[in-house]
Design a protein around this motif. Structure first.
Motif, PDB file in Angstrom:
ATOM      1  N   GLU A 152      85.612  65.156 -47.324  1.00 28.30           N
ATOM      2  CA  GLU A 152      85.499  65.732 -48.659  1.00 28.30           C
ATOM      3  C   GLU A 152      85.487  64.654 -49.732  1.00 28.30           C
ATOM      4  O   GLU A 152      84.700  64.719 -50.685  1.00 28.30           O
ATOM      5  N   ARG A 153      86.335  63.650 -49.583  1.00 25.74           N
ATOM      6  CA  ARG A 153      86.450  62.617 -50.625  1.00 25.74           C
ATOM      7  C   ARG A 153      85.353  61.558 -50.543  1.00 25.74           C
ATOM      8  O   ARG A 153      84.838  61.112 -51.573  1.00 25.74           O
ATOM      9  N   TYR A 154      84.989  61.162 -49.320  1.00 29.37           N
ATOM     10  CA  TYR A 154      84.095  60.015 -49.176  1.00 29.37           C
ATOM     11  C   TYR A 154      82.717  60.370 -48.624  1.00 29.37           C
ATOM     12  O   TYR A 154      81.804  59.549 -48.698  1.00 29.37           O
ATOM     13  N   GLY A 155      82.554  61.565 -48.060  1.00 30.20           N
ATOM     14  CA  GLY A 155      81.265  61.965 -47.535  1.00 30.20           C
ATOM     15  C   GLY A 155      80.957  61.342 -46.186  1.00 30.20           C
ATOM     16  O   GLY A 155      81.789  60.670 -45.573  1.00 30.20           O
ATOM     17  N   GLY A 156      79.742  61.548 -45.721  1.00 33.03           N
ATOM     18  CA  GLY A 156      79.285  60.947 -44.489  1.00 33.03           C
ATOM     19  C   GLY A 156      79.998  61.469 -43.261  1.00 33.03           C
ATOM     20  O   GLY A 156      80.409  62.622 -43.174  1.00 33.03           O
ATOM     21  N   VAL A 157      80.154  60.578 -42.291  1.00 33.80           N
ATOM     22  CA  VAL A 157      80.810  60.889 -41.021  1.00 33.80           C
ATOM     23  C   VAL A 157      82.101  60.100 -40.944  1.00 33.80           C
ATOM     24  O   VAL A 157      82.132  58.909 -41.244  1.00 33.80           O
ATOM     25  N   ASP A 160      81.954  65.613 -39.918  1.00 31.05           N
ATOM     26  CA  ASP A 160      81.183  65.537 -41.158  1.00 31.05           C
ATOM     27  C   ASP A 160      81.396  66.858 -41.882  1.00 31.05           C
ATOM     28  O   ASP A 160      82.319  67.611 -41.568  1.00 31.05           O
ATOM     29  N   ARG A 161      80.566  67.160 -42.845  1.00 28.87           N
ATOM     30  CA  ARG A 161      80.808  68.354 -43.650  1.00 28.87           C
ATOM     31  C   ARG A 161      80.619  69.642 -42.853  1.00 28.87           C
ATOM     32  O   ARG A 161      81.148  70.694 -43.234  1.00 28.87           O
ATOM     33  N   HIS A 162      79.898  69.568 -41.751  1.00 19.94           N
ATOM     34  CA  HIS A 162      79.567  70.795 -41.029  1.00 19.94           C
ATOM     35  C   HIS A 162      80.086  70.847 -39.598  1.00 19.94           C
ATOM     36  O   HIS A 162      80.101  71.927 -38.994  1.00 19.94           O
ATOM     37  N   ARG A 163      80.509  69.708 -39.041  1.00 21.09           N
ATOM     38  CA  ARG A 163      80.834  69.664 -37.613  1.00 21.09           C
ATOM     39  C   ARG A 163      82.118  68.876 -37.382  1.00 21.09           C
ATOM     40  O   ARG A 163      82.449  67.959 -38.124  1.00 21.09           O
ATOM     41  N   ARG A 164      82.821  69.243 -36.285  1.00 21.46           N
ATOM     42  CA  ARG A 164      84.012  68.509 -35.858  1.00 21.46           C
ATOM     43  C   ARG A 164      83.963  68.394 -34.336  1.00 21.46           C
ATOM     44  O   ARG A 164      83.710  69.372 -33.638  1.00 21.46           O
ATOM     45  N   ARG A 165      84.212  67.186 -33.858  1.00 22.66           N
ATOM     46  CA  ARG A 165      84.257  66.936 -32.423  1.00 22.66           C
ATOM     47  C   ARG A 165      85.540  66.175 -32.098  1.00 22.66           C
ATOM     48  O   ARG A 165      86.069  65.430 -32.916  1.00 22.66           O
ATOM     49  N   VAL A 166      86.004  66.329 -30.851  1.00 24.07           N
ATOM     50  CA  VAL A 166      87.144  65.554 -30.369  1.00 24.07           C
ATOM     51  C   VAL A 166      86.758  64.950 -29.030  1.00 24.07           C
ATOM     52  O   VAL A 166      86.092  65.586 -28.207  1.00 24.07           O
TER      53      VAL A 166
END
Length: 490
Positions: free
Chosen positions: A395-400, A412-418
């Motif tokens: 949210e603060r810095y953007g990107g990945v 990123d703004r739309h996805r989360r992986r572990v």
């Protein structure tokens, strides 16, 4: 039990899935509880097949109800069962009460679970479910500590008691399970942070609910498939040439830290980048070239960075060994001007914390301390909720954002992986420099930022796991470099 799915959910989402199964699909709650208890009991039998003395610890909700089902099944199978109830069974409601009544028809609860621990061959932890949101204290904390100190295996039902099912942090104290049997949907907290030391082997059963239960619900996150590298990294064309695989430029290596840029540069090359250049202190040029002559190395004074020529098509890896003195700040300023692909790590992140900016196309790779500085929060707040930290950084810095640690997160703004691969031997100097190089090398070859980050984290972790075959203590970043070529050619 079934193959672990890749979709991860918050505890609230799993409760919603449970509600849908009951209300929309007409599966009674008692049936789901019976299936969960049966599944956990079967898992227990498979791992500890010899009949013995079982201590079953039951809480006050549906998690406890699952425990009562296990206790009854074990007793019916001829096991000696000690059953202890955290909550007076007469105060239970609904399905949990019915499960307790069935178990208590053939078992008499014990008064002192800690005394029973001494004779137990195994423990079933059905004390606290996924709704825990405050630290465990008092006699329950004492009991959990005693369970952890006992020399017998533990099967936890749904989530080890004391572990926060959403964040993966320990709330005061938590059971260290050998096996965690979980149901309906995988909880995201089981795969990152403190969970690594508490969940043991994770087993999953969807309890036979139809696919319609999950329809329309977007998972909170996903586990990165083990096959991601093999699926993505196919055979190269026979007509390939180095110009087709990008140019990585590594900026960093202030006095005394030349090894960082050397390792980052070699990692980029080992990951398949066509060319790799290193811009570093002049004092490091000879050593870097001697160690890895395939790298193109240039010595830079602080003022020289203002004139450094970096093509827009290059991928810049900024930060390894950078430092925060004048030389590092000049390199940071030049790197931040780059309009092309950018991977930011180490002291470049610390400098970024003092000069925040936002980009949609860069990759940031902080460890928890750097994440805390980037957000202006205490490091404990990062450790308390790694998922929320990754989201806040995006949210603060953007990107990945790649939030390193046990169960590295990529968001990123739309996805989360572990990523579940990796080991404690990676807690040594230079590992982050190697990861930066791997990600930059993949980015240079044309992978989009999110994909380059995911594949880079997996390749780095898998190489570390191979390198740790001789033991985790003493694992060096150079050992990981030595394994990269095999990993990157799955």
């Amino acid at each position: 039990m079934q193959t672990l799915p890749h979709a991860l959910y918050t505890p609230a989402q799993v409760r919603e899935l449970d509600r849908r199964a009951i209300e929309h699909e007409g599966i009674p709650g008692r049936v789901l509880m019976a299936r969960a208890g049966r599944s956990a009991w079967q898992a227990l039998q498979q791992r500890w097949p010899q009949p013995g003395r079982l201590l079953v610890l039951c809480g006050g909700g549906n998690n406890g109800g699952d425990g009562y089902v296990i206790a009854r099944r074990a007793a019916e199978a001829g096991w000696s069962v000690d059953l202890w109830a955290l909550t007076d069974p007469s105060r239970l409601e609904g399905d949990a009460r019915r499960a307790a009544e069935a178990a208590l028809a053939i078992l008499t609860p014990i008064d002192d679970p800690q005394q029973a621990l001494a004779a137990a061959d195994g423990v079933v932890d059905a004390l606290l479910g996924t709704g825990l949101d405050r630290p465990v204290t008092g006699r329950l904390a004492t009991l959990i500590d005693a369970v952890n100190a006992a020399e017998c295996p533990v099967l936890s039902v749904d989530v080890p008691s004391g572990l926060h099912a959403a964040s993966g942090r320990v709330l005061g104290t938590a059971v260290r399970a050998a096996v965690t049997a979980t149901f309906i949907g995988l909880k995201q907290g089981l795969f990152t942070g403190d969970a690594a030391d508490h969940v043991g082997e994770i087993l999953f059963d969807d309890l036979g609910v139809p696919d319609a239960v999950h329809a329309g619900m977007t998972p909170a996150a996903w586990r990165l498939p083990a096959a991601a590298l093999a699926d993505a990294l196919g055979r190269r064309p026979r007509t390939a040439h180095k110009g087709a695989f990008g140019h990585v430029r590594v900026l960093g290596g202030d006095h005394g830290m030349g090894g960082a840029v050397r390792m980052a540069g070699e990692a980029a090359a080992r990951s398949g980048a066509g060319r790799v250049s290193v811009l570093t202190r002049s004092a490091h040029v000879g050593a870097v070239l001697a160690a890895r002559p395939e790298l193109m190395v240039a010595g830079m004074a602080a003022a020289g960075f203002a004139e450094a020529v970096i093509a827009e098509s290059d991928t810049v890896a900024l930060g390894p060994g950078l430092g925060q003195a004048e030389w590092g700040r000049c390199a940071f300023d030049r790197g931040m001007q780059h309009a092309g692909a950018l991977v930011v790590d180490a002291d470049a992140l610390n400098l970024l914390a003092g000069q925040p900016r936002h980009r949609d196309d860069w990759i940031l790779t902080p460890h928890p301390g750097e994440a805390a500085r980037l957000l202006g929060i205490d490091i404990q707040a990062v450790l308390d909720d790694r998922w929320a930290t990754a989201d806040a950084l995006v949210e603060r810095y953007g990107g990945v954002v790649v939030l390193k640690g046990a169960g590295t997160l990529i968001a990123d703004r739309h996805r989360r992986r572990v990523v579940g691969e990796g080991n404690p031997g990676m807690a040594s100097g230079g590992m982050g420099d190697v990861l930066t190089g791997v990600i930059a090398g993949l980015r240079a070859q044309g992978w989009a930022p999110f994909e380059a980050a995911c594949l880079g984290v997996q390749a780095h972790a898998r190489a570390a796991d191979r390198a740790a075959g001789g033991g985790e203590r003493g694992l060096l970043a150079g050992d990981v470099l030595a394994q990269l070529r095999g990993v990157i050619n799955p």
